[in-house]
Scaffold this motif. Sequence first.
Motif, short mmCIF file in Angstrom:
data_model
loop_
_atom_site.label_atom_id
_atom_site.label_comp_id
_atom_site.label_asym_id
_atom_site.label_seq_id
_atom_site.Cartn_x
_atom_site.Cartn_y
_atom_site.Cartn_z
N VAL A 160 0.85 -1.19 0.00
CA VAL A 160 0.00 0.00 0.00
C VAL A 160 0.88 1.23 0.00
CG1 VAL A 160 -1.98 -1.10 1.12
CG2 VAL A 160 -0.24 0.03 2.52
N LYS A 161 0.39 2.32 -0.65
CA LYS A 161 1.19 3.53 -0.79
C LYS A 161 0.38 4.79 -0.43
CE LYS A 161 1.56 6.35 -3.93
NZ LYS A 161 1.51 7.51 -3.00
N PRO A 162 0.14 5.01 0.84
CA PRO A 162 -0.47 6.29 1.20
C PRO A 162 0.57 7.41 1.16
CG PRO A 162 -0.02 5.02 3.17
CD PRO A 162 0.38 4.16 2.00
N ASN A 163 0.11 8.63 0.87
CA ASN A 163 1.02 9.77 1.03
C ASN A 163 0.91 10.30 2.46
OD1 ASN A 163 -1.31 11.40 1.12
ND2 ASN A 163 -1.19 11.90 -1.05
N GLU A 164 1.60 11.40 2.74
CA GLU A 164 1.63 11.90 4.12
C GLU A 164 0.24 12.29 4.61
OE1 GLU A 164 4.41 14.95 6.75
OE2 GLU A 164 4.42 15.07 4.55
N LYS A 165 -0.56 12.92 3.76
CA LYS A 165 -1.91 13.31 4.15
C LYS A 165 -2.78 12.08 4.39
CE LYS A 165 -5.86 16.08 2.52
NZ LYS A 165 -6.86 15.03 2.42
N GLU A 166 -2.67 11.08 3.53
CA GLU A 166 -3.51 9.89 3.64
C GLU A 166 -3.16 9.06 4.88
OE1 GLU A 166 -3.99 9.72 -1.21
OE2 GLU A 166 -2.54 8.44 -0.19
N ILE A 167 -1.89 9.01 5.25
CA ILE A 167 -1.54 8.23 6.44
C ILE A 167 -2.03 8.92 7.70
CG2 ILE A 167 0.76 9.18 6.90
CD1 ILE A 167 -0.17 5.46 7.03
N THR A 168 -2.03 10.27 7.72
CA THR A 168 -2.55 10.97 8.90
C THR A 168 -4.05 10.77 9.03
OG1 THR A 168 -2.74 13.04 7.64
CG2 THR A 168 -0.73 12.73 8.90
N GLU A 169 -4.76 10.72 7.90
CA GLU A 169 -6.20 10.42 7.94
C GLU A 169 -6.43 9.01 8.45
OE1 GLU A 169 -7.40 11.08 3.94
OE2 GLU A 169 -7.59 13.26 4.15
N LEU A 170 -5.55 8.10 8.06
CA LEU A 170 -5.71 6.70 8.44
C LEU A 170 -5.52 6.52 9.95
CD1 LEU A 170 -6.27 3.99 6.99
CD2 LEU A 170 -3.81 3.63 6.93
N ILE A 171 -4.60 7.29 10.53
CA ILE A 171 -4.35 7.15 11.97
C ILE A 171 -5.15 8.16 12.79
CG2 ILE A 171 -2.07 6.18 11.58
CD1 ILE A 171 -0.82 8.81 12.26
N GLY A 172 -5.97 8.99 12.11
CA GLY A 172 -6.87 9.90 12.81
C GLY A 172 -6.21 11.11 13.42
N ARG A 173 -5.17 11.65 12.73
CA ARG A 173 -4.51 12.85 13.23
C ARG A 173 -4.46 13.91 12.13
NH1 ARG A 173 -1.46 12.40 17.86
NH2 ARG A 173 -1.17 10.29 18.69
N PRO A 174 -4.52 15.20 12.49
CA PRO A 174 -4.41 16.26 11.47
C PRO A 174 -3.01 16.36 10.89
CG PRO A 174 -4.48 17.22 13.67
CD PRO A 174 -4.78 15.75 13.83
N ALA A 175 -2.01 15.91 11.64
CA ALA A 175 -0.62 15.90 11.19
C ALA A 175 0.10 14.81 11.97
CB ALA A 175 0.05 17.25 11.40
N ALA A 176 1.24 14.38 11.46
CA ALA A 176 1.96 13.30 12.14
C ALA A 176 3.46 13.54 12.02
CB ALA A 176 1.60 11.95 11.53
N THR A 177 4.18 13.22 13.06
CA THR A 177 5.63 13.27 13.04
C THR A 177 6.16 12.05 12.29
OG1 THR A 177 5.87 12.01 15.09
CG2 THR A 177 5.61 14.41 15.29
N ARG A 178 7.45 12.08 11.96
CA ARG A 178 8.05 10.93 11.29
C ARG A 178 7.95 9.69 12.18
NH1 ARG A 178 11.21 12.24 6.81
NH2 ARG A 178 12.61 10.48 7.08
N GLU A 179 8.08 9.89 13.50
CA GLU A 179 7.97 8.76 14.42
C GLU A 179 6.57 8.16 14.39
OE1 GLU A 179 9.27 11.71 15.16
OE2 GLU A 179 11.39 11.13 15.30
N GLU A 180 5.55 9.02 14.31
CA GLU A 180 4.17 8.53 14.25
C GLU A 180 3.90 7.83 12.92
OE1 GLU A 180 1.83 11.69 17.15
OE2 GLU A 180 2.37 12.29 15.10
#
Length: 313
Positions: free
Chosen positions: A184-204
């Motif tokens: 699977v290939k989410p981009n940065e915006k899609e992965i934050t939506e997937l984990i339920g955050r408006p933004a995410a750090t590299r660690e997240e």
Amino acid sequence: MITTVTLNAAIDKTYFIPGFKAGALHRTRGVIATPGGKGLNVARDARALGEKVTATGFAGGHNGRYIIDCLERLGLRHDFVPIAGESRICLNILDDRDGNPVSTEILEEGPEVSEEELEAMMRKISRLAAESSVMVFSGSLPKGAPDDTYARMTGLCAASGTTVCLDTSGAALREGIRGRPAFVKPNEKEITELIGRPAATREEIAAAIGRLMDEGIRAVAVTLGAAGCLAGHEGRLYEAAAPPVTAVNTVGCGDAFTAGMAVAKARGEPFDRCLAFAVAAASAAAMTARTGEVIPEDVRRLLPLVKIKELQV
């Protein structure tokens, strides 16, 4: 063979408008129209990179005929399911007046598909999976297609042992991963939506990649634009640094990444090599004016410049 599936195919039109401003009158400096939708971008790029490709999906109305006519002129094998609705048009307004291209996208929603049309597509997927080493499901779902459509299609590929790559967003991504595609290939915006955050750090982001692998996804890549990507494969975590390039049009670079990954997987390359090839393809696509277009010579030149580093989990 690689088969790409574009359920919401489009005519992609890029308008070159220096100094674009909402509410003003503009004349274009140029227009490019191509058959589009994420899966068709992947199909063109995978073919350019030397693989045998079949493009499938839904196509309807005058726009659908234009899409198929363009594929015929390109010599790209296709096997679409016809639908009653009109395929969509997507606009990319490109303003490069300052040497830093700014893109404004306007995407039509697209037609609604019937239950009968969707079932015809399922039958098509089953047949093509038996002929394909890699199946790529890309882009949004059309109206009328349930959120679990990609999961169902992934299940149809299981009996053939076909490698499934999934690149989508929102509910289609959340439900699609339940089918356990290989990649699977989410981009940065899609992965934050997937984990339920408006933004995410590299660690997240790294932690989210780990969770997806724990759920049975063998490989995950989160693309980060010019910063490259974070990726995971069978419990191991990687960072890929993209080579510096002069960007002309960044729309479709994610599709070039998916194409590079699919091509390398079809060739049986190890994951780190797949990842480097995908990053090189995405970087090459940023250098061209056409949406998501790659020039093989650019990919070959950029490939040795991609830096892959394994990270501690």
